[in-house]
Design an enzyme around this catalytic site. Sequence first.
Site, PDB file in Angstrom:
ATOM      1  N   GLU A  94       0.803  -1.225   0.000  1.00  0.00           N
ATOM      2  CA  GLU A  94       0.000   0.000   0.000  1.00  0.00           C
ATOM      3  C   GLU A  94       0.835   1.272   0.000  1.00  0.00           C
ATOM      4  O   GLU A  94       0.628   2.170   0.820  1.00  0.00           O
ATOM      5  CB  GLU A  94      -0.994   0.003   1.171  1.00  0.00           C
ATOM      6  CG  GLU A  94      -2.063  -1.055   1.005  1.00  0.00           C
ATOM      7  CD  GLU A  94      -3.301  -0.853   1.871  1.00  0.00           C
ATOM      8  OE1 GLU A  94      -3.334   0.094   2.677  1.00  0.00           O
ATOM      9  OE2 GLU A  94      -4.251  -1.636   1.740  1.00  0.00           O
TER      10      GLU A  94
ATOM     11  N   GLU B  25      -5.334  -8.517   0.233  1.00  0.00           N
ATOM     12  CA  GLU B  25      -6.100  -8.174   1.439  1.00  0.00           C
ATOM     13  C   GLU B  25      -7.539  -7.905   1.042  1.00  0.00           C
ATOM     14  O   GLU B  25      -7.799  -7.317  -0.006  1.00  0.00           O
ATOM     15  CB  GLU B  25      -5.555  -6.919   2.135  1.00  0.00           C
ATOM     16  CG  GLU B  25      -4.230  -7.107   2.812  1.00  0.00           C
ATOM     17  CD  GLU B  25      -3.745  -5.863   3.547  1.00  0.00           C
ATOM     18  OE1 GLU B  25      -4.592  -5.080   4.029  1.00  0.00           O
ATOM     19  OE2 GLU B  25      -2.524  -5.683   3.618  1.00  0.00           O
TER      20      GLU B  25
END
Length: 467
Positions: free
Chosen positions: A165, A366
Amino acid sequence: MSNTKHKAFPEHFLWGGSTSAYQVEGAWNEGGKGPSVQDVKQLPEGTSDFKVAADHYHHYQEDVALMAEMGFKSYRFSIAWTRIVPDGDGAINEEGIQFYQNLIDELLKHQIEPVVTVYHFDLPAALEEKGGWDNRETIDAFVRYCDILFDRFGDKVKYWQTINEQNMMILSGAAIGTGSDSMQKTYQQNHHMLVAQAKAMKHCHDKLAEAKIGPAPNISITYPKTNKPEDIQAAQCFNALRNWLYLDMAVYGRYNHQAWAILEANDALPTFEPGDEEVLKAGKADFIAFNYYTSGTVEAYPVGEATTDEKTADQQKGQGIPGFFRQVPHGDLEKTEFGWEIDPIGLRITANEIYSRYALPLMITENGLGGRDTFTEDGKVHDDYRIHYLREHIEQMQLAISDGVELFGYHPWSAIDLISTHEGFRKRYGFIYVNRSDFDLKDLSRIRKDSFYWYKDVIASNGENLK
Ligand code: BGP
């Protein structure tokens, strides 16, 4: 048009689960580990620190056995840079290497494929003191650290992801302990990370013929609030800055033109050093790993109009740049108890959008629901809300596959309860309950939630049995 004929999940689909080192391991100062930015950061009031976390460092064998019992085909976890090189760029810590050797061997013993993230929000604190990602020397430290991982674990690890991320670190640094008040500085840090990533991907390919490596941003489609052209254009801008900047770079080695224009308009263009352009071009992703929790919605944000929404510490909320876009609630989507909108169809849309842009195999690293689970008197955790969330997302994954998307893995967050980025231990995501609360470590025992048994059936039926 809706596709009602489901294709089956591919054979050898990687059903697994996900964690990150600083959120799950604990043992923050054991085994020769150095402190990371997470260990020294100022915590949001009323939340616990990361010192013990789920104590996976001391429970990894038991945890892997539980993953094996669920039938995991793969496990996506991160390596703590500060266990391998405690001060970021100095001596190698053999004890840290040994811990991950043991973990990887334990996984392989159970035929679980290790899927390794190199760096998940936990920059060595010693590097942060020297300027962190502002400092170009951090690029060299990162590449050296990656080389160590490729050399030491490359014979056993086939799937690698570079930086978790990166886009959220840049957009919501406050939540994660990175970023800067100046937009230019923030995007200079971003540039350094992109250069570091490109070098790491090149080194991986040079060293390991069989390995596959890719980025792991959080990619989720942004909708326009209305069908007004102004809102549609705002959505295009936010998609460019939030999503395509990162993937265009990892795949094509260039800045997305619209993201670049937004940076330019905000005096936030990064400076290139000689050689950067070539380095960026030479780094090629083999696949795209992405995290998806929810979609986003924006509207046009006229210059001069008062802002309605302040920047928040939450990675899914509160983005806005005057003249371009501002994030607003969707309006029709349900929310989790922590206020994240729930949009399973958004996952199908996102996967199709990524695949049509880049035509590379996709892996979800995720996806999941954070909730305050209750350990009931019957010794169980009835997390039907989590089952519901995951079921709906898996259905949409199957539809994306039916649309023709090459999706080869799914790693819900999280394999086991762990500490949230900024909401402490009370916000749980796992299939496995860890018996502790924010400020009472209790016995840290592991309890199978209802979702554990449910996911076990999903995996055993290769995604056919979602009941
Ligand atoms: C992602 C991060 C994870 C994780 C997850 C859930 O952004 O990659 O580290 O924590 O979000 O977020 P939170 O913990 O804030 O609920």
